[in-house]
Design a protein around this motif. Structure first.
Motif: not given
Length: 738
Positions: A149-158
């Motif tokens: 089940s979806y919990v969250g998302v993390t990331g970044c954009a250079p």
């Protein structure tokens, strides 16, 4: 490899019953018959290669690579290492990427999904991080729970506007960015998306076509601009940290079922996992090993590994721990059981017994001396005749010779510090030091032969009896070493060699002092040859072995090459020893050291006093290398004045110089039997010294005397008797004032 190791252990157990169970199992990390490693990676239980060697859920594969090596795999991921105590492991994670084939965005990408649902493994949030590399591309990590089940998302954009805006270094957001992972997960997906679907990418397309997402361990990362401009990250891997634990119950519940409880070692304990609902096993304090195996946790010997007891406390290992004990007069500190403190009660009680102990001191002294002797390295002590010397010292209270311990010698020389070196030689190195409040010279010899080992004690008894004002006194020796060390009185003014050959004019010594040094040295050698019992041949007479005290009194030293006068023919043969330039030619041919060998070497020393040149010069033409050969040639051709030192020639005593030259010529005779004895040499030098002090040595007619001296020089090549007759006539003329 693991099976072979197990076979070796089993063989050792069969052939050596004395090996205890604990020592045999202390290195066992896996189940019997299971591999202990794969591709250089240690595989401890509960992990294992195959289902029979692992706890359920911890099965690994060990696959061969094209290079012929093996690699362990956890599912589809390469396993790098495992930590039992912390419940961590490291695996390789592929680098995800999204590339554009052209400006119309034909998409080429590689992402991955990790599904560890139902396994003991999950992603560690504290030790991992998501990094994105590229331009205007959002790299993300989608996280789900155990039910996907979806919990969250993390990331970044250079971001990056141009190639010039990129710099090598830390991940700063320009071309490289990073983000933390908020939730622990056993299911996650890497993905990409554009920051702005309408963003014109033609500018960045000119220098980069790919964006990357890297799930990796949170450690120092060095960003390179080439990651943007090339495709070098495609196909690469990063290392990521994962958590693992046993089951999905706490320790309290797990311990209730002994059949499934994983902590099998008797010296282990259970710890609830901080990242999951399971638990981990660790060895108890004072133990180390594998807590998941029977007998896997073994006692740590703290005393050997890292002695916790502060000196003078002594460490004693015990099962699962250690304890410290203190020497007599001290007790363990109340606040720190690893340190000792003074035991005042015991000290006061000991003081009360001092009066009684005083009556026992004299008797205990003799016993203590015997105990000291027991500490001597008995092998060397016996070999070097130590018993003979010890008996002499104990029976003769006036015997001026001592046996020093190795510890005393090391303390006197500051452990043979190079700063205390005062001389080097073929026989060894000489150090200055202080023993019993007296400055001494300690010779550390290099080698000795077997005959000298057996006779060393007897020879020391004889050499210790030498008592001559012009011979360096031997004060004692050290026998606790393979080659004995000799202790001499310290002579402060250096060697005759140093004063002869030094360029410092302050070291210049006059002819009269040189004659006195030569006479005193000759007297010393004459004493060794004729007054010592038995006679002693020095064997290495040279200017380096003639020391000068503060009054320039000569002291003959270094009996490293000396031997006692042989008592039978077999003792004559020995190794050729001595120093090049001083060696008796007859000795080099026969290896028979005699008193005439010392006479020849002394003749070379006389040449040094007159000519002040090295006795052997390897850089000179072959016929001019030897000082003695040059001297004999000069005498034969009546050119001695060309060899003489300028300072010597400037003195008025040319007659005395010729007298010494004549004596040196006699000493350098090729046949030993034709040389004078050292007693005759000493008497002749005494006569020459008196000649310089006689009234008729002043005011003689120079022309007539010079003629007579020239004739005397020529007579050396004719007949010894003629020389003395001419010499007598010259003195008569001088005495008559002509």
């Amino acid at each position: 490899m693991g099976a072979m190791m197990l076979i070796i252990i089993q063989v050792l157990l069969l052939i050596s019953p004395s090996i205890t169970k604990s020592s045999a199992q202390s290195d066992v990390i896996t189940l019997p018959g299971c591999p202990e490693s794969c591709g250089g990676v240690t595989i401890p239980y509960p992990f294992g290669i195959g289902s029979k060697c692992a706890m359920p859920g911890f099965e690994l594969n060990c696959s061969a690579t094209n290079a012929g090596t093996s690699t362990p795999y956890l599912g589809n991921y390469t396993l790098l290492n495992i930590s039992l105590s912390s419940g961590l492991a490291r695996v390789n994670m592929p680098v995800s990427y999204q590339c554009y084939g052209n400006t119309t965005r034909t998409n080429l990408s590689s992402t991955y999904t990790v599904d560890w649902s139902g396994t003991p493994f999950q992603l560690n949030t504290e030790k991992n991080i998501i990094r994105a590399i590229g331009c205007n591309t959002l790299a993300s990590l989608t996280i789900a729970d155990s039910g996907n089940s979806y919990v969250g998302v993390t990331g970044c954009a250079p971001l990056c506007e141009s190639l010039e805006s990129l710099t090598n270094g830390n991940c700063s957001g320009i071309g490289c960015c990073q983000a933390t992972i908020p939730e622990t997960s056993n299911y996650f997906i890497t993905s990409f998306s554009d920051l702005d679907a309408d963003l014109n990418t033609s500018i960045s397309y000119n220098f980069t076509r790919c964006g990357y997402a890297m799930l990796m361990e949170n450690s120092d990362f060095y960003f390179k601009t080439s990651y943007i401009t090339t495709n070098e990250l495609i196909g690469q891997n990063t290392s990521a940290v994962i958590d693992w634990s046993i089951g999905n119950t706490t320790c309290d519940i797990a311990q209730g079922n002994k059949s499934t409880y994983a902590c099998r070692s008797g010296n282990s304990l259970c710890l609830n996992s901080s990242t999951s609902h399971g638990y981990l096993c660790n060895c108890s304090d004072g133990y180390q090993g594998n807590p998941y195996l029977e007998g896997g946790c073994q006692d740590i010997n703290e005393c050997l590994k890292n002695n916790p007891c502060s000196a003078p406390a002594k460490c004693h290992n015990s099962e699962g721990g250690y304890k410290c004990s203190c020497p007599f007069g001290r007790r363990l500190n109340h606040d720190n059981k690893n340190e000792c403190e003074l035991n005042l009660a015991l000290v006061l009680g000991a003081c009360a017994g001092v009066i009684v102990l005083c009556f026992l001191v004299l008797g205990a002294y003799a016993l203590n001396e015997k105990r000291k002797l027991s500490k001597v390295e008995e092998k060397y002590f016996q070999e070097h005749g130590g018993r003979i010397l010890l008996e002499k010292i104990q029976s003769d209270q006036g015997f001026g010779f001592a046996i020093f311990t190795k510890q005393q010698i090391e303390q006197a020389t500051n452990n043979f510090d190079n700063a205390n070196i005062i001389g080097h030689g073929g026989q060894g190195t000489v150090y200055k030091g202080s023993l019993r409040g007296q400055m001494v010279a300690i010779k550390k010899c290099k080698i000795t032969d077997e005959r000298k080992k057996k006779e060393f004690g007897k020879e020391m008894l004889i050499l210790s009896q030498i008592n001559h004002k012009n011979i360096v006194k031997i004060l004692g020796c050290c026998l606790e070493v393979e080659v004995p060390m000799l202790v001499y009185e310290f002579i402060p003014n250096g060697t005759l060699f140093h004063h002869i050959h030094s360029n410092n004019r302050d070291n210049h010594i006059s002819l009269s002092i040189r004659l006195r040094i030569a006479h005193e040295s000759a007297e010393a050698l004459s004493y060794l040859h004729f007054s010592a019992s038995p006679p002693i041949f020095h064997g290495d007479v040279k200017s380096l072995n003639i020391l000068l005290d503060e009054n320039y009194t000569a002291k003959v030293s270094d009996f490293g090459a000396s031997i006692l006068s042989p008592t039978d023919e077999a003792q004559f043969v020995t190794f050729v020893q001595g120093t090049c330039g001083y060696l008796d030619p007859e000795y080099m041919q026969s290896c028979q050291l005699t008193d005439k060998s010392d006479v020849y070497s002394f003749g070379v020393v006389l040449l040094e006093l007159l000519i002040c040149k090295p006795v052997f010069n390897f850089d000179a033409p072959e016929d001019e290398r030897s000082l003695s050969s040059c001297f004999l040639s000069a005498m034969k051709e009546n050119k001695l004045h060309e060899l003489l030192n300028d300072e010597i020639k400037s003195e008025d005593d040319i007659e005395v110089i010729m007298e010494v030259a004549r004596l040196a010529k006699e000493c350098l005779n090729m046949k030993g039997e034709d040389r004078p004895t050292m007693k005759e040499v000493a008497e002749e030098l005494d006569r020459i010294r008196k000649l310089t002090q006689h009234p008729w040595s002043q005011g003689f007619h120079p022309e007539e005397t010079e003629t007579l001296l020239n004739e005397a020089s020529h007579s050396i090549e004719i007949d010894h008797t003629d020389y003395f007759s001419l010499e007598k006539k010259a003195k008569q003329n001088i005495a008559a004032g002509r």
